[in-house]
Motif scaffolding. Structure first.
Motif, PDB file in Angstrom:
ATOM      1  N   TYR A 323       0.778  -1.377  -0.011  1.00  0.00           N
ATOM      2  CA  TYR A 323      -0.120   0.195   0.099  1.00  0.00           C
ATOM      3  C   TYR A 323       0.965   1.384   0.091  1.00  0.00           C
ATOM      4  CZ  TYR A 323      -3.826  -3.080   1.121  1.00  0.00           C
ATOM      5  OH  TYR A 323      -4.940  -4.134   1.002  1.00  0.00           O
ATOM      6  N   LEU A 324       2.232   1.200  -0.253  1.00  0.00           N
ATOM      7  CA  LEU A 324       2.955   2.259  -0.312  1.00  0.00           C
ATOM      8  C   LEU A 324       3.035   2.994  -1.787  1.00  0.00           C
ATOM      9  CD1 LEU A 324       6.020   0.943   1.956  1.00  0.00           C
ATOM     10  CD2 LEU A 324       3.947   2.230   2.519  1.00  0.00           C
ATOM     11  N   THR A 325       2.615   4.015  -1.828  1.00  0.00           N
ATOM     12  CA  THR A 325       2.483   4.620  -3.372  1.00  0.00           C
ATOM     13  C   THR A 325       3.219   5.642  -3.325  1.00  0.00           C
ATOM     14  OG1 THR A 325       0.753   6.012  -2.601  1.00  0.00           O
ATOM     15  CG2 THR A 325       0.015   3.924  -3.344  1.00  0.00           C
ATOM     16  N   ASP A 326       4.307   6.232  -2.550  1.00  0.00           N
ATOM     17  CA  ASP A 326       5.359   7.316  -2.849  1.00  0.00           C
ATOM     18  C   ASP A 326       6.130   6.795  -3.825  1.00  0.00           C
ATOM     19  OD1 ASP A 326       8.080   6.384  -1.038  1.00  0.00           O
ATOM     20  OD2 ASP A 326       6.142   5.589  -0.211  1.00  0.00           O
ATOM     21  N   THR A 327       6.798   7.937  -4.446  1.00  0.00           N
ATOM     22  CA  THR A 327       7.830   7.681  -5.787  1.00  0.00           C
ATOM     23  C   THR A 327       8.838   6.426  -5.318  1.00  0.00           C
ATOM     24  OG1 THR A 327       7.094   9.726  -6.547  1.00  0.00           O
ATOM     25  CG2 THR A 327       9.107   8.459  -7.409  1.00  0.00           C
ATOM     26  N   ASP A 328       9.506   6.781  -4.131  1.00  0.00           N
ATOM     27  CA  ASP A 328      10.801   5.975  -3.755  1.00  0.00           C
ATOM     28  C   ASP A 328      10.309   4.527  -3.547  1.00  0.00           C
ATOM     29  OD1 ASP A 328      12.260   8.142  -3.427  1.00  0.00           O
ATOM     30  OD2 ASP A 328      12.507   8.555  -1.715  1.00  0.00           O
ATOM     31  N   SER A 329       8.929   4.229  -3.131  1.00  0.00           N
ATOM     32  CA  SER A 329       8.507   3.006  -2.720  1.00  0.00           C
ATOM     33  C   SER A 329       8.104   2.399  -3.887  1.00  0.00           C
ATOM     34  CB  SER A 329       7.317   3.052  -1.858  1.00  0.00           C
ATOM     35  OG  SER A 329       7.586   3.246  -0.539  1.00  0.00           O
ATOM     36  N   VAL A 330       7.596   3.030  -4.942  1.00  0.00           N
ATOM     37  CA  VAL A 330       7.256   2.334  -6.165  1.00  0.00           C
ATOM     38  C   VAL A 330       8.378   1.931  -6.999  1.00  0.00           C
ATOM     39  CG1 VAL A 330       6.160   2.874  -8.340  1.00  0.00           C
ATOM     40  CG2 VAL A 330       4.949   3.793  -6.379  1.00  0.00           C
ATOM     41  N   LEU A 331       9.285   2.814  -6.987  1.00  0.00           N
ATOM     42  CA  LEU A 331      10.654   2.575  -7.708  1.00  0.00           C
ATOM     43  C   LEU A 331      11.393   1.445  -6.942  1.00  0.00           C
ATOM     44  CD1 LEU A 331      11.931   6.122  -8.666  1.00  0.00           C
ATOM     45  CD2 LEU A 331      10.996   4.537 -10.058  1.00  0.00           C
ATOM     46  N   ARG A 332      11.212   1.308  -5.700  1.00  0.00           N
ATOM     47  CA  ARG A 332      11.912   0.283  -5.106  1.00  0.00           C
ATOM     48  C   ARG A 332      11.091  -1.202  -5.410  1.00  0.00           C
ATOM     49  NH1 ARG A 332      10.288   0.380   0.616  1.00  0.00           N
ATOM     50  NH2 ARG A 332       8.491  -0.621  -0.523  1.00  0.00           N
ATOM     51  N   ASP A 333       9.830  -1.044  -5.628  1.00  0.00           N
ATOM     52  CA  ASP A 333       9.267  -2.346  -6.016  1.00  0.00           C
ATOM     53  C   ASP A 333       9.391  -2.571  -7.219  1.00  0.00           C
ATOM     54  OD1 ASP A 333       7.793  -2.324  -3.606  1.00  0.00           O
ATOM     55  OD2 ASP A 333       6.145  -1.234  -3.907  1.00  0.00           O
ATOM     56  N   LEU A 334       9.706  -1.606  -8.290  1.00  0.00           N
ATOM     57  CA  LEU A 334       9.881  -1.840  -9.809  1.00  0.00           C
ATOM     58  C   LEU A 334      11.284  -2.697  -9.714  1.00  0.00           C
ATOM     59  CD1 LEU A 334       9.134  -1.547 -12.517  1.00  0.00           C
ATOM     60  CD2 LEU A 334      10.567   0.536 -12.590  1.00  0.00           C
ATOM     61  N   GLU A 335      12.365  -2.205  -9.003  1.00  0.00           N
ATOM     62  CA  GLU A 335      13.545  -2.710  -8.816  1.00  0.00           C
ATOM     63  C   GLU A 335      13.505  -4.585  -8.432  1.00  0.00           C
ATOM     64  OE1 GLU A 335      17.277  -3.604  -9.732  1.00  0.00           O
ATOM     65  OE2 GLU A 335      16.312  -1.913 -10.243  1.00  0.00           O
ATOM     66  N   TYR A 336      12.507  -4.738  -7.610  1.00  0.00           N
ATOM     67  CA  TYR A 336      12.491  -6.150  -6.728  1.00  0.00           C
ATOM     68  C   TYR A 336      11.580  -7.025  -7.866  1.00  0.00           C
ATOM     69  CZ  TYR A 336      12.679  -4.325  -1.921  1.00  0.00           C
ATOM     70  OH  TYR A 336      13.321  -3.889  -0.710  1.00  0.00           O
ATOM     71  N   LEU A 337      10.740  -6.411  -8.509  1.00  0.00           N
ATOM     72  CA  LEU A 337      10.213  -7.283  -9.647  1.00  0.00           C
ATOM     73  C   LEU A 337      11.182  -7.371 -10.761  1.00  0.00           C
ATOM     74  CD1 LEU A 337       6.633  -5.828  -9.449  1.00  0.00           C
ATOM     75  CD2 LEU A 337       7.255  -7.849  -8.695  1.00  0.00           C
ATOM     76  N   ARG A 338      11.821  -6.630 -11.391  1.00  0.00           N
ATOM     77  CA  ARG A 338      12.823  -6.878 -12.334  1.00  0.00           C
ATOM     78  C   ARG A 338      13.806  -7.943 -11.769  1.00  0.00           C
ATOM     79  NH1 ARG A 338      13.737  -0.506 -14.080  1.00  0.00           N
ATOM     80  NH2 ARG A 338      12.120  -0.292 -15.675  1.00  0.00           N
ATOM     81  N   MET A 339      14.295  -7.731 -10.571  1.00  0.00           N
ATOM     82  CA  MET A 339      15.290  -8.616 -10.102  1.00  0.00           C
ATOM     83  C   MET A 339      14.503 -10.102 -10.218  1.00  0.00           C
ATOM     84  SD  MET A 339      18.107  -7.666  -9.433  1.00  0.00           S
ATOM     85  CE  MET A 339      18.954  -8.729  -8.760  1.00  0.00           C
ATOM     86  N   ALA A 340      13.329 -10.210  -9.738  1.00  0.00           N
ATOM     87  CA  ALA A 340      12.888 -11.553  -9.885  1.00  0.00           C
ATOM     88  C   ALA A 340      12.741 -12.040 -11.313  1.00  0.00           C
ATOM     89  CB  ALA A 340      11.265 -11.397  -9.259  1.00  0.00           C
ATOM     90  N   THR A 341      12.325 -11.216 -12.277  1.00  0.00           N
ATOM     91  CA  THR A 341      12.169 -11.755 -13.753  1.00  0.00           C
ATOM     92  C   THR A 341      13.632 -12.057 -14.277  1.00  0.00           C
ATOM     93  OG1 THR A 341      12.065  -9.517 -14.501  1.00  0.00           O
ATOM     94  CG2 THR A 341       9.890 -10.692 -14.019  1.00  0.00           C
ATOM     95  N   GLU A 342      14.373 -11.290 -13.628  1.00  0.00           N
ATOM     96  CA  GLU A 342      16.020 -11.683 -14.207  1.00  0.00           C
ATOM     97  C   GLU A 342      16.398 -12.955 -13.801  1.00  0.00           C
ATOM     98  OE1 GLU A 342      18.910  -8.770 -13.532  1.00  0.00           O
ATOM     99  OE2 GLU A 342      17.593  -7.067 -14.602  1.00  0.00           O
ATOM    100  N   ILE A 343      16.138 -13.422 -12.628  1.00  0.00           N
ATOM    101  CA  ILE A 343      16.592 -14.761 -11.919  1.00  0.00           C
ATOM    102  C   ILE A 343      15.735 -15.832 -12.549  1.00  0.00           C
ATOM    103  CG2 ILE A 343      16.623 -15.847  -9.887  1.00  0.00           C
ATOM    104  CD1 ILE A 343      17.046 -12.946  -8.382  1.00  0.00           C
ATOM    105  N   ASP A 344      14.563 -15.694 -12.667  1.00  0.00           N
ATOM    106  CA  ASP A 344      13.450 -16.648 -13.210  1.00  0.00           C
ATOM    107  C   ASP A 344      12.673 -15.990 -14.340  1.00  0.00           C
ATOM    108  OD1 ASP A 344      12.097 -18.596 -13.911  1.00  0.00           O
ATOM    109  OD2 ASP A 344      11.271 -18.859 -11.792  1.00  0.00           O
ATOM    110  N   PRO A 345      13.325 -15.968 -15.621  1.00  0.00           N
ATOM    111  CA  PRO A 345      12.459 -15.392 -16.708  1.00  0.00           C
ATOM    112  C   PRO A 345      11.157 -16.275 -17.035  1.00  0.00           C
ATOM    113  CG  PRO A 345      14.646 -15.819 -17.195  1.00  0.00           C
ATOM    114  CD  PRO A 345      14.553 -16.429 -15.923  1.00  0.00           C
TER     115      PRO A 345
END
Length: 635
Positions: A323-345
């Protein structure tokens, strides 16, 4: 019709329809199912029963049940909600407990005293007492015969008939596992175990598992487990803890029988992270054996669909900031998901979550959000086109680009209640296309499955307000706020209060909105100018409103303050059908420009194809009209 006589002694047992009410035991029974009821809730029922079908005023209920204690209206509302749930009743079609607006409640169904010789469903000849079944299950597990316990206890449940299972559906809540790691930094991991167990256990046809959102309402709370069980209306609770240090795991799980508070089963597992998914499956199997339900679990890791623990952990970190919608939190979430897809495409759910992140935050992430969201969605569905979660994400994407038929088609792949989870995406679409009555009907039905789900409660609150039921909407607001005290919840309550035009109630929710972390420029400005509507309107006319939060709330304030033309102009900057149908926009809907706005966002084409909403109807093949309130159905 005159109600049958009420028991002279209020402590005696009696029937309401075919439900047996047992005040001294604190429960309601029907067809062998025992529904436990909290003392205050039972006291409300007793007060209604004594009235013999007459209306009991709210003040009378407060005086009788709470005495001199100071409590809010929400306390009584919660009791009524719990009673309706116990009786399978709803506020919309109340066959048992009827709401008399602005007065109180009455018991609409007749009462019959229970005769002395009424058969006790739990003590019937030939039936095994529930406590004995549990002792047999525990003994089997202690002997290390988990597999044999399934077969043996299925035999017990069937009354001794081989190959036949009992009809009884057992109920379970899986509470969020507690992080006991040295640095207390593994809550996302503990939440992941909880999510997977909810999914795995929900696959059982004779096990009803409370939805994730309702269960997670009790995260980091220390209520008595029996009280939680009563609130969620379940027979069993699974709780546990996680301790992670490096790649070493220690997971403890405990299965509790709610009625007695006694542990039914308990076990600790010490493994490495490489064995994580195997632990989940092992816990699920043993819990099912302990509850005497035949197992047929699928493969572990099905909710998020990866065999990589590292990729899975990144997705759980993303969910930890849901439920965190500030810019820093959203960019951090974006990085988490990118890492997940890089590890397991091949991680379909991670690609779907990326799609939803872009469609949810849009220009805040990238001006190319439509292209990116669509690309990631196609990747996810190419990997797994049978996932209800992914099709709900698809519906969210199509709604974001105003493709309402696409959203409806995507939701046709999503069960309204899969038995594994409730999917509120149906409610969001119904709200946006202006179908308040359908939203209420479906939302109240889904709420029985997942009673504390914040999304369902918010959609219901919004639909009540749309449908000209501000009192009901504000009652719902209190329920939402209690479990989800966020800016979004406070703002929805404030908008519902606009329909009452009660400055004190509006100010009450506006203050809570500002205190809870509102990020808009509009709401603080309106608070400063609340007592001077003209100054407030002048600010709205001159302000540069660039954020999504401002583009949503500014038109609402303009409409409430009486300038429908300004509200429409502000709507055009970022049209969001979520807000179109609220009562404060009644005058806006009468403007010709509003009809053009509906055409621009694709709703008119959608209605002509799929049926019209509650607020607009066709007047010819080319034209239509919209009303300030719901119109007679034209579908």
């Amino acid at each position: 019709m005159t109600n049958p006589p009420v028991p002279a002694d209020p402590e005696k047992e009696y029937f309401v329809g075919d439900y047996l009410v047992r005040p001294q035991r604190g429960c309601i029974e029907r067809e062998g199912r025992v529904i436990r009821v909290k003392p205050k809730t039972m006291a409300v029922l007793q007060c209604l029963a004594r009235a013999g079908g007459e209306v009991v005023a709210r003040d009378k209920l407060f005086d009788t049940v709470w005495g001199r204690a100071v409590v809010s209206d929400a306390a009584l509302t919660q009791c009524i909600v719990e009673l309706r749930s116990a009786f399978g009743d709803t506020a919309r079609e109340s066959a048992v407990i009827e709401t008399v607006p602005r007065v109180g409640f009455r018991l609409a169904m007749g009462i019959t005293p229970a005769s002395v010789g009424v058969e006790d469903p739990q003590g019937a000849v030939g039936a095994e007492p529930r406590s004995k079944r549990k002792r047999v299950a525990v003994l089997a597990l202690l002997l290390g015969l988990a597999g044999a316990a399934v077969v043996a206890l299925a035999f017990v449940f069937s009354g001794g008939k081989p190959g036949q299972m009992a009809d009884e559906v057992q109920t379970l809540a899986v509470l969020p596992f507690v992080d006991m790691s040295p640095d207390q930094d593994q809550q996302h991991f503990a939440d992941g175990i909880t999510e997977e167990l909810i999914h795995g256990l929900s696959l059982q046809p004779q096990l009803m598992v409370i939805g994730r959102t309702s269960a997670f309402m009790f995260k980091n709370r220390s209520e008595d487990l029996r009280e939680i069980g009563r609130l969620l209306d379940v027979d069993h609770i699974l709780e546990g803890s996680v301790r992670k240090s490096g790649d070493q795991l220690r997971i403890t799980a405990n299965l509790i029988e709610v009625g007695s508070g006694a542990p039914l089963w308990s076990r600790s597992y010490e493994r490495t992270t490489a064995q994580y998914f195997e632990i989940q499956k092992e816990i699920s199997k043993e819990v099912i054996a302990a509850m005497a339900i035949e197992t047929g679990l699928g493969e572990p890791g099905q909710v998020f669909g990866t065999s990589s623990f590292e990729a899975y952990e990144y997705v759980m970190k993303f969910y930890a900031g849901d439920y965190l919608t500030d810019t820093d939190s959203v960019l951090r979430d974006l990085e988490y998901l990118r890492m997940a897809t890089e590890i397991d495409p091949g991680y379909a759910f991670a690609w779907g979550a990326l799609s939803q992140l872009y469609s949810g935050h849009q220009d805040a992430l990238s001006p190319d959000w439509r292209e990116l969201s669509h690309r990631y969605l196609e990747r996810a569905l190419a990997l797994d086109d049978n996932s209800p979660q992914l099709w709900e994400i698809a519906a969210h994407y199509y709604a974001a680009i105003n493709d309402w038929s696409g959203a409806e088609q995507a939701l046709s792949r999503v069960p309204q209640d899969s038995g594994i989870a409730v999917f509120p995406g149906h409610l969001e679409l119904l709200v946006k296309v202006g179908r308040a009555s359908e939203t209420i009907e479906l939302g109240e039905r889904q709420l029985r499955r997942d009673p504390l789900n914040d999304r369902i409660n918010v959609y219901l609150q919004h639909a009540y307000a749309m449908n000209g039921m501000p009192d009901k909407a504000l009652e719902q607001s209190k329920i939402v706020w209690k479990g989800w005290p966020t800016p979004q919840a406070a703002q929805e309550a404030m908008l519902a209060a606009f329909a009452q035009d009660d400055p004190a109630v509006i100010r009450f929710w506006l203050e809570r909105l500002l205190a809870s972390g509102d990020v808009s420029a509009t709401n603080p400005a309106m608070a400063e100018r609340f007592d001077n509507p003209q100054f407030a309107l002048d600010w709205l006319r001159q302000a540069e409103l660039d954020t999504h939060a401002d583009r949503y709330v500014a038109p609402a304030w303009a409409a409430y303050l009486g300038d429908a033309e300004l509200a429409l102009d502000l709507m055009r900057k970022a049209p969001d059908p979520w807000a179109f149908w609220m009562p404060h926009n009644a005058e806006v809907r009468q403007l010709d420009g509003f009809k053009d706005l509906l055409r621009d966002v694709g709703l008119v084409d959608y209605w002509r194809e799929s049926g019209w909403g509650d607020y607009c109807k066709p007047t010819s093949e080319e034209d239509f009209e919209c009303g300030p309130a719901p119109l007679p159905s034209s579908r």
